[in-house]
Design a protein around this motif. Structure first.
Motif, PDB file in Angstrom:
ATOM      1  N   MET A   1       0.852  -1.176   0.000  1.00  0.00           N
ATOM      2  CA  MET A   1       0.000   0.000   0.000  1.00  0.00           C
ATOM      3  C   MET A   1       0.898   1.240   0.000  1.00  0.00           C
ATOM      4  N   ASN A   2       0.622   2.197  -0.901  1.00  0.00           N
ATOM      5  CA  ASN A   2       1.449   3.391  -0.986  1.00  0.00           C
ATOM      6  C   ASN A   2       1.063   4.433   0.070  1.00  0.00           C
ATOM      7  N   MET A   3       1.854   5.503   0.152  1.00  0.00           N
ATOM      8  CA  MET A   3       1.646   6.529   1.172  1.00  0.00           C
ATOM      9  C   MET A   3       0.257   7.153   1.085  1.00  0.00           C
ATOM     10  N   GLU A   4      -0.243   7.403  -0.131  1.00  0.00           N
ATOM     11  CA  GLU A   4      -1.542   8.037  -0.293  1.00  0.00           C
ATOM     12  C   GLU A   4      -2.660   7.192   0.311  1.00  0.00           C
ATOM     13  N   ARG A   5      -2.591   5.916   0.094  1.00  0.00           N
ATOM     14  CA  ARG A   5      -3.634   5.042   0.668  1.00  0.00           C
ATOM     15  C   ARG A   5      -3.546   5.021   2.194  1.00  0.00           C
ATOM     16  N   TRP A   6      -2.341   5.077   2.736  1.00  0.00           N
ATOM     17  CA  TRP A   6      -2.192   5.151   4.191  1.00  0.00           C
ATOM     18  C   TRP A   6      -2.780   6.457   4.732  1.00  0.00           C
ATOM     19  N   ILE A   7      -2.616   7.528   3.987  1.00  0.00           N
ATOM     20  CA  ILE A   7      -3.212   8.806   4.390  1.00  0.00           C
ATOM     21  C   ILE A   7      -4.734   8.689   4.429  1.00  0.00           C
ATOM     22  N   LEU A   8      -5.318   8.073   3.414  1.00  0.00           N
ATOM     23  CA  LEU A   8      -6.771   7.892   3.377  1.00  0.00           C
ATOM     24  C   LEU A   8      -7.263   7.041   4.542  1.00  0.00           C
ATOM     25  N   VAL A   9      -6.558   5.948   4.821  1.00  0.00           N
ATOM     26  CA  VAL A   9      -6.924   5.096   5.960  1.00  0.00           C
ATOM     27  C   VAL A   9      -6.777   5.876   7.265  1.00  0.00           C
ATOM     28  N   GLY A  10      -5.711   6.676   7.379  1.00  0.00           N
ATOM     29  CA  GLY A  10      -5.504   7.491   8.575  1.00  0.00           C
ATOM     30  C   GLY A  10      -6.607   8.516   8.772  1.00  0.00           C
ATOM     31  N   ILE A  11      -7.064   9.135   7.697  1.00  0.00           N
ATOM     32  CA  ILE A  11      -8.149  10.119   7.799  1.00  0.00           C
ATOM     33  C   ILE A  11      -9.433   9.450   8.284  1.00  0.00           C
ATOM     34  N   ILE A  12      -9.717   8.266   7.766  1.00  0.00           N
ATOM     35  CA  ILE A  12     -10.913   7.544   8.218  1.00  0.00           C
ATOM     36  C   ILE A  12     -10.772   7.165   9.685  1.00  0.00           C
ATOM     37  N   ALA A  13      -9.602   6.678  10.077  1.00  0.00           N
ATOM     38  CA  ALA A  13      -9.377   6.296  11.483  1.00  0.00           C
ATOM     39  C   ALA A  13      -9.506   7.510  12.405  1.00  0.00           C
ATOM     40  N   ILE A  14      -8.930   8.634  12.021  1.00  0.00           N
ATOM     41  CA  ILE A  14      -9.021   9.854  12.838  1.00  0.00           C
ATOM     42  C   ILE A  14     -10.467  10.336  12.909  1.00  0.00           C
ATOM     43  N   SER A  15     -11.196  10.226  11.809  1.00  0.00           N
ATOM     44  CA  SER A  15     -12.603  10.635  11.801  1.00  0.00           C
ATOM     45  C   SER A  15     -13.426   9.790  12.768  1.00  0.00           C
ATOM     46  N   ILE A  16     -13.219   8.484  12.739  1.00  0.00           N
ATOM     47  CA  ILE A  16     -13.947   7.591  13.647  1.00  0.00           C
ATOM     48  C   ILE A  16     -13.550   7.872  15.094  1.00  0.00           C
TER      49      ILE A  16
END
Length: 151
Positions: A1-16
């Motif tokens: 998984m590239n950095m951009e996908r990790w950013i997207l997962v991180g945003i979802i995790a932070i939102s939750i």
């Protein structure tokens, strides 16, 4: 998984995580109304912006969905609705008009700054005929519509 996908997962995790940290249990029903009502606004608006080639989201968390929906699932269905929940649940009722404007500007500015930083340093967002000021204005208007509905 590239950095951009990790950013997207991180945003979802932070939102939750933000939902659990900032939404009191007794306001959970109100939070769901805010969450879902904002998505009613952001989904068609995001689709129009992408279809009119104003903005592009080349990297998606669910790449198989690109065929059907090129808008940003993470921003329009997680980050922005969670921001709207916090915005409305903690909206100060005793502000004068100038204070209310700055409250809107603070939240819209946060969202805009985040998007501009991501646009400049990643491949998640690509402005075509879009500009950060359009994000600022559209987020302020969307927060106003959603908060008015909430009230």
């Amino acid at each position: 998984m590239n950095m951009e996908r990790w950013i997207l997962v991180g945003i979802i995790a932070i939102s939750i995580l933000a939902i659990f940290l900032f939404v009191p249990r007794k306001k959970a029903r109100e939070a769901w109304v805010l969450f879902l009502s904002l998505q009613i606004i952001t989904w068609p608006a995001g689709l129009l912006a992408v279809e009119w080639k104003m903005i592009d989201y080349p990297i998606q968390l669910f790449s198989f969905a690109n065929e059907f929906n090129r808008s940003s699932f993470t921003f329009e269905f997680f980050l922005f609705p969670v921001t709207a929940i916090i915005f409305s649940l903690y909206f100060p009722k005793k502000f004068r008009k100038i204070g209310t404007f700055f409250y809107y500007f603070l939240f819209a500015g946060f969202f805009t700054c985040l998007e501009v930083i991501i646009e400049r340093h990643t491949e998640l967002v690509v402005y075509q005929s879009w500009h950060g000021s359009y994000t600022l204005i559209s987020v302020m208007v969307t927060l106003f519509i959603n908060h008015t509905y909430y009230n």
